[in-house]
Design a protein around this motif. Structure first.
Motif, mmCIF file in Angstrom:
data_model
loop_
_atom_site.group_PDB
_atom_site.id
_atom_site.type_symbol
_atom_site.label_atom_id
_atom_site.label_comp_id
_atom_site.label_asym_id
_atom_site.label_seq_id
_atom_site.Cartn_x
_atom_site.Cartn_y
_atom_site.Cartn_z
ATOM 1 N N SER A 15 -5.117 -13.033 45.594
ATOM 2 C CA SER A 15 -5.460 -11.626 45.796
ATOM 3 C C SER A 15 -6.935 -11.415 46.096
ATOM 4 N N THR A 16 -7.753 -12.444 45.943
ATOM 5 C CA THR A 16 -9.173 -12.319 46.249
ATOM 6 C C THR A 16 -9.506 -12.926 47.605
ATOM 7 N N LYS A 18 -10.173 -13.524 51.526
ATOM 8 C CA LYS A 18 -10.861 -12.705 52.522
ATOM 9 C C LYS A 18 -10.116 -12.721 53.852
ATOM 10 N N ASP A 23 -4.381 -10.525 53.127
ATOM 11 C CA ASP A 23 -4.580 -9.237 52.463
ATOM 12 C C ASP A 23 -3.520 -8.242 52.918
#
Length: 66
Positions: A15-16, A18, A23
Motif C-alpha cells: 500500500s506504500t 509509488k 495504487d
C-alpha cells in the motif's frame, strides 16, 4: 511501516508503493469491496420471519441439525 494487503488472486499489494498502476489497482479493489459491503448491509433488517437477535437465530438453525 509498510502495509501489505492481499488481493483476491493472492498477490500482495504494497500500500506504500509509488507505482501508479499498483495504487490504482489497490484503489479499485477497495472500491469494489466497499460497494459489495454497502449492497449487503442490512439486507435482513426488515425481515419478520426470523429473530432479530443473531444468537437466537443461530440456535434455531442449529436445533434443526439435532
Amino acid at each position: 511501516m509498510t502495509a501489505f494487503i492481499h488481493h483476491e488472486d493472492d498477490q500482495s499489494l504494497d500500500s506504500t508503493a509509488k507505482d501508479p498502476a499498483k495504487d490504482n489497482s489497490l484503489a479499485q479493489a477497495r472500491k469494489r469491496r466497499v460497494e459489495a459491503l454497502r449492497r449487503v448491509a442490512g439486507i435482513w433488517a426488515d425481515r419478520t420471519d426470523i429473530p432479530a437477535d443473531s444468537l437466537t437465530y443461530q440456535s434455531e438453525l442449529r436445533s434443526e441439525w439435532r
